[in-house]
Motif scaffolding. Structure first.
Motif, mmCIF file in Angstrom:
data_model
loop_
_atom_site.group_PDB
_atom_site.id
_atom_site.type_symbol
_atom_site.label_atom_id
_atom_site.label_comp_id
_atom_site.label_asym_id
_atom_site.label_seq_id
_atom_site.Cartn_x
_atom_site.Cartn_y
_atom_site.Cartn_z
ATOM 1 N N PRO A 314 29.801 39.404 78.650
ATOM 2 C CA PRO A 314 28.639 38.569 78.961
ATOM 3 C C PRO A 314 27.581 38.580 77.850
ATOM 4 C CG PRO A 314 28.409 40.682 80.059
ATOM 5 C CD PRO A 314 29.738 40.724 79.342
ATOM 6 N N ALA A 315 27.839 39.313 76.776
ATOM 7 C CA ALA A 315 26.843 39.483 75.714
ATOM 8 C C ALA A 315 26.685 38.221 74.882
ATOM 9 C CB ALA A 315 27.240 40.647 74.807
ATOM 10 N N ALA A 316 25.545 38.129 74.198
ATOM 11 C CA ALA A 316 25.347 37.149 73.131
ATOM 12 C C ALA A 316 25.855 37.776 71.832
ATOM 13 C CB ALA A 316 23.883 36.778 73.012
ATOM 14 N N PHE A 317 26.349 36.927 70.917
ATOM 15 C CA PHE A 317 26.966 37.430 69.692
ATOM 16 C C PHE A 317 26.334 36.801 68.452
ATOM 17 C CE2 PHE A 317 30.160 38.013 72.944
ATOM 18 C CZ PHE A 317 30.723 39.249 72.637
ATOM 19 N N LEU A 318 26.151 37.642 67.419
ATOM 20 C CA LEU A 318 25.783 37.186 66.086
ATOM 21 C C LEU A 318 26.876 37.674 65.147
ATOM 22 C CD1 LEU A 318 23.866 35.985 63.947
ATOM 23 C CD2 LEU A 318 22.688 38.204 63.889
ATOM 24 N N ILE A 319 27.555 36.725 64.478
ATOM 25 C CA ILE A 319 28.677 37.051 63.598
ATOM 26 C C ILE A 319 28.273 36.732 62.166
ATOM 27 C CG2 ILE A 319 31.148 36.738 63.216
ATOM 28 C CD1 ILE A 319 30.490 37.665 66.053
ATOM 29 N N LEU A 320 28.346 37.732 61.273
ATOM 30 C CA LEU A 320 27.932 37.577 59.880
ATOM 31 C C LEU A 320 29.066 37.988 58.949
ATOM 32 C CD1 LEU A 320 24.425 39.283 60.202
ATOM 33 C CD2 LEU A 320 24.883 36.821 60.215
ATOM 34 N N SER A 321 29.275 37.213 57.891
ATOM 35 C CA SER A 321 30.314 37.564 56.930
ATOM 36 C C SER A 321 29.978 36.957 55.569
ATOM 37 C CB SER A 321 31.684 37.064 57.396
ATOM 38 O OG SER A 321 31.681 35.646 57.514
ATOM 39 N N GLY A 322 30.734 37.367 54.541
ATOM 40 C CA GLY A 322 30.560 36.838 53.196
ATOM 41 C C GLY A 322 31.843 36.207 52.694
ATOM 42 N N SER A 323 31.722 35.121 51.940
ATOM 43 C CA SER A 323 32.910 34.412 51.472
ATOM 44 C C SER A 323 33.640 35.159 50.361
ATOM 45 C CB SER A 323 32.523 33.013 50.982
ATOM 46 O OG SER A 323 31.750 33.094 49.786
ATOM 47 N N ASP A 324 32.974 36.138 49.725
ATOM 48 C CA ASP A 324 33.594 36.875 48.626
ATOM 49 C C ASP A 324 33.952 38.302 49.036
ATOM 50 O OD1 ASP A 324 34.522 36.884 45.941
ATOM 51 O OD2 ASP A 324 32.769 38.020 45.299
ATOM 52 N N ASP A 325 34.200 38.502 50.332
ATOM 53 C CA ASP A 325 34.628 39.803 50.838
ATOM 54 C C ASP A 325 36.014 40.114 50.279
ATOM 55 O OD1 ASP A 325 35.470 41.999 52.359
ATOM 56 O OD2 ASP A 325 34.479 41.289 54.181
ATOM 57 N N ARG A 326 36.118 41.195 49.488
ATOM 58 C CA ARG A 326 37.399 41.577 48.896
ATOM 59 C C ARG A 326 38.052 42.738 49.636
ATOM 60 N NH1 ARG A 326 37.831 40.017 43.560
ATOM 61 N NH2 ARG A 326 39.987 40.754 43.736
ATOM 62 N N ASN A 327 37.401 43.211 50.702
ATOM 63 C CA ASN A 327 38.002 44.281 51.495
ATOM 64 C C ASN A 327 39.015 43.707 52.477
ATOM 65 O OD1 ASN A 327 37.941 47.151 52.638
ATOM 66 N ND2 ASN A 327 37.445 45.927 54.441
ATOM 67 N N TRP A 328 38.602 42.668 53.174
ATOM 68 C CA TRP A 328 39.506 41.908 54.043
ATOM 69 C C TRP A 328 38.857 40.540 54.283
ATOM 70 C CZ3 TRP A 328 39.398 45.474 59.019
ATOM 71 C CH2 TRP A 328 38.114 45.491 59.565
ATOM 72 N N PRO A 329 39.589 39.559 54.786
ATOM 73 C CA PRO A 329 39.045 38.202 54.918
ATOM 74 C C PRO A 329 38.121 38.058 56.118
ATOM 75 C CG PRO A 329 41.321 38.230 55.669
ATOM 76 C CD PRO A 329 41.039 39.609 55.123
ATOM 77 N N SER A 330 36.944 38.670 56.031
ATOM 78 C CA SER A 330 36.039 38.674 57.188
ATOM 79 C C SER A 330 35.557 37.273 57.544
ATOM 80 C CB SER A 330 34.849 39.604 56.943
ATOM 81 O OG SER A 330 34.082 39.173 55.837
ATOM 82 N N ALA A 331 35.486 36.357 56.555
ATOM 83 C CA ALA A 331 35.072 34.981 56.860
ATOM 84 C C ALA A 331 36.094 34.313 57.772
ATOM 85 C CB ALA A 331 34.903 34.188 55.569
ATOM 86 N N THR A 332 37.371 34.524 57.477
ATOM 87 C CA THR A 332 38.437 33.968 58.334
ATOM 88 C C THR A 332 38.422 34.624 59.703
ATOM 89 O OG1 THR A 332 39.824 33.498 56.417
ATOM 90 C CG2 THR A 332 40.931 33.661 58.553
ATOM 91 N N TYR A 333 38.288 35.937 59.732
ATOM 92 C CA TYR A 333 38.221 36.636 61.019
ATOM 93 C C TYR A 333 37.034 36.134 61.846
ATOM 94 C CZ TYR A 333 41.405 40.072 58.864
ATOM 95 O OH TYR A 333 42.451 40.691 58.251
ATOM 96 N N SER A 334 35.925 35.908 61.180
ATOM 97 C CA SER A 334 34.732 35.425 61.888
ATOM 98 C C SER A 334 34.968 34.042 62.467
ATOM 99 C CB SER A 334 33.533 35.402 60.939
ATOM 100 O OG SER A 334 33.210 36.706 60.511
ATOM 101 N N ASP A 335 35.603 33.167 61.694
ATOM 102 C CA ASP A 335 35.960 31.841 62.212
ATOM 103 C C ASP A 335 36.796 31.960 63.485
ATOM 104 O OD1 ASP A 335 34.659 30.234 60.339
ATOM 105 O OD2 ASP A 335 36.360 30.258 58.960
ATOM 106 N N GLN A 336 37.756 32.876 63.450
ATOM 107 C CA GLN A 336 38.632 33.067 64.611
ATOM 108 C C GLN A 336 37.841 33.557 65.825
ATOM 109 O OE1 GLN A 336 41.514 35.847 63.126
ATOM 110 N NE2 GLN A 336 42.469 34.359 61.742
ATOM 111 N N LEU A 337 36.951 34.518 65.588
ATOM 112 C CA LEU A 337 36.116 35.047 66.676
ATOM 113 C C LEU A 337 35.243 33.963 67.282
ATOM 114 C CD1 LEU A 337 34.759 38.487 65.416
ATOM 115 C CD2 LEU A 337 35.811 38.071 67.635
#
Length: 417
Positions: A314-337
């Motif tokens: 039931p929570a509200a969500f704030l999703i933040l990521s960077g397009s140049d994340d070289r650790n893992w594709p957090s931008a893609t993961y964020s899109d999915q979320l």
């Protein structure tokens, strides 16, 4: 020419406060260089240089005067001396392990042509604990961490703060959030005191116990509790919001849409972890690990059970990521979320920052593109472009405060206490 003066104000401030720096007494059009130095708790030096030209009155102000080519930053960049700091020792990441003491920034102004002659100097302390904020170690049952209490009797909105696979206890973000009126708990979950030494010891019950401890604290408004996490801490925070009652707002910073790296036992069931392919790990010529293409696809049907069931929350969500994340594709993961949350009509806000890397910290922390990873025992690429990353951190910090103020305080106003 009158004596040159370098003014940094205030002399002591919070780490996330803007920088105010002015110089007077120069010759009109005089070229100078502003050197900034900071030593971390291990004695490692971080430095930056800005090249400036005095105006027709023999003055310069970093909030208005453009930095010239040839330094650590260019253009009008009021906080450039801070976010452009670079370590003198390779692979060093600027951290604040003991937030009870401030960082000391040393500024010195030098004649630029010929270089070297010292014209003026100043010192500023940047602290993490504001006036009246107290730090209380937490050793309650199995729970290990630190509480940061704003001044006053409360009850206060509360936040649980989680960091990533480096382990241990990270307190700098939690302490800064407390300055903004949130009772914040920096929560360790492995490789700290008597906690498990590896991620393999994780269990949802630990996080349930931490949440219950917070709910029972006399200064906490138990109806207004949030969670923030970065990297592995982000997916743990999302799991808390999805599987534990009482989380009203959740912030994911550079997180994953699936449970990562270690299965998460949850009572009668276990959320498996998203796997990775060792053969997809790359290494630079300098031996730095590039993990960005190694994780398995969360949307592959084989990984369905590893997805974090955020649609239950039931929570509200704030999703933040960077397009140049070289650790893992957090931008893609964020899109999915975000797609899954919106499909279920959940309250979600999403920002992906162009040029930002994995380690989105509070503002004015310098970009760390690569550092030694304690768990892996080797250099790890994090990514990010210096200026873009700095701007992203400033904007993300404002958005985090606004989001928590809205959902935990019921206001859109944010300010230091």
């Amino acid at each position: 020419m009158s004596a040159v003066s370098l003014h940094v104000s205030p002399g002591r401030c919070l780490y996330d406060d803007p920088l105010q720096l002015q110089v007077r007494g120069l010759s009109p059009g005089q070229d100078v260089s502003l050197h900034t130095a900071l030593s971390d708790e291990g004695g490692q030096l971080f430095t930056s240089v800005g090249r400036y030209r005095a105006d027709s009155s023999g003055e310069l102000d970093v909030s208005r005067s453009p930095a010239l080519e040839g330094g650590s930053y260019t253009g009008v960049e009021p906080e450039g001396p801070l976010w452009s700091l670079e370590p003198q020792t390779p692979l060093r990441r600027l951290l604040k392990k003991d937030v009870r003491s401030p960082f000391q920034l040393r500024f010195s102004l030098h004649q630029d042509h010929p270089p070297g002659a010292l014209l003026a100097a100043a010192v500023q302390e940047r602290s993490f604990l504001g006036e009246g904020v107290t730090r209380v170690p937490v050793r309650e049952g199995r729970v290990r961490g630190s509480l940061f209490l704003p001044p006053g009797i409360g009850p206060f909105p509360a936040i649980i703060d989680l960091y990533g696979t480096g382990g241990g206890l990270m307190e700098h973000r939690a302490s800064l959030l407390a300055n903004h009126g949130f009772l914040t708990m920096a929560l360790a979950y492995f490789d700290y005191e008597d906690l498990p030494k590896s991620l393999g010891g994780l269990h949802l019950d630990y996080f349930r116990e931490a949440l219950e401890f917070l709910r029972c604290h006399p200064k906490v408004n138990k109806e207004r509790i949030g969670v923030i996490g970065i990297s592995k801490g982000a997916d743990l925070g999302l799991n808390m919001a999805a599987l534990l009652p009482g989380i009203k707002a959740a912030v994911s910073v550079s997180g994953c849409s699936a449970n990562s790296f270690a299965p998460l036992p949850c009572g009668k069931f276990v959320i498996p972890c998203l796997g990775f392919s060792a053969e997809k790990i790359k290494f630079t010529e300098a031996g730095e690990m590039d993990f960005s293409e190694s994780m398995d696809d969360p949307l592959d049907p084989a990984n369905q059970e590893a997805l974090i069931p955020v649609e239950r929350s039931p929570a509200a969500f704030l999703i933040l990521s960077g397009s140049d994340d070289r650790n893992w594709p957090s931008a893609t993961y964020s899109d999915q979320l975000v797609a899954r949350l919106r499909k279920h009509q959940k309250d979600v806000e999403f920002h992906c920052y162009p040029g930002a890397g994995h380690l989105l910290e509070p503002p004015y922390f310098p970009l760390c593109k690569v550092s030694h990873h304690k768990l892996l025992g080797m250099p790890m690429l994090w990514g990010g472009q210096t200026v873009a990353h700095a701007k992203a951190q400033e904007d993300a910090w404002k958005k985090i405060q606004t989001f928590f103020s809205k959902h935990l305080k019921g206001t859109n106003m944010t300010s230091h206490l």
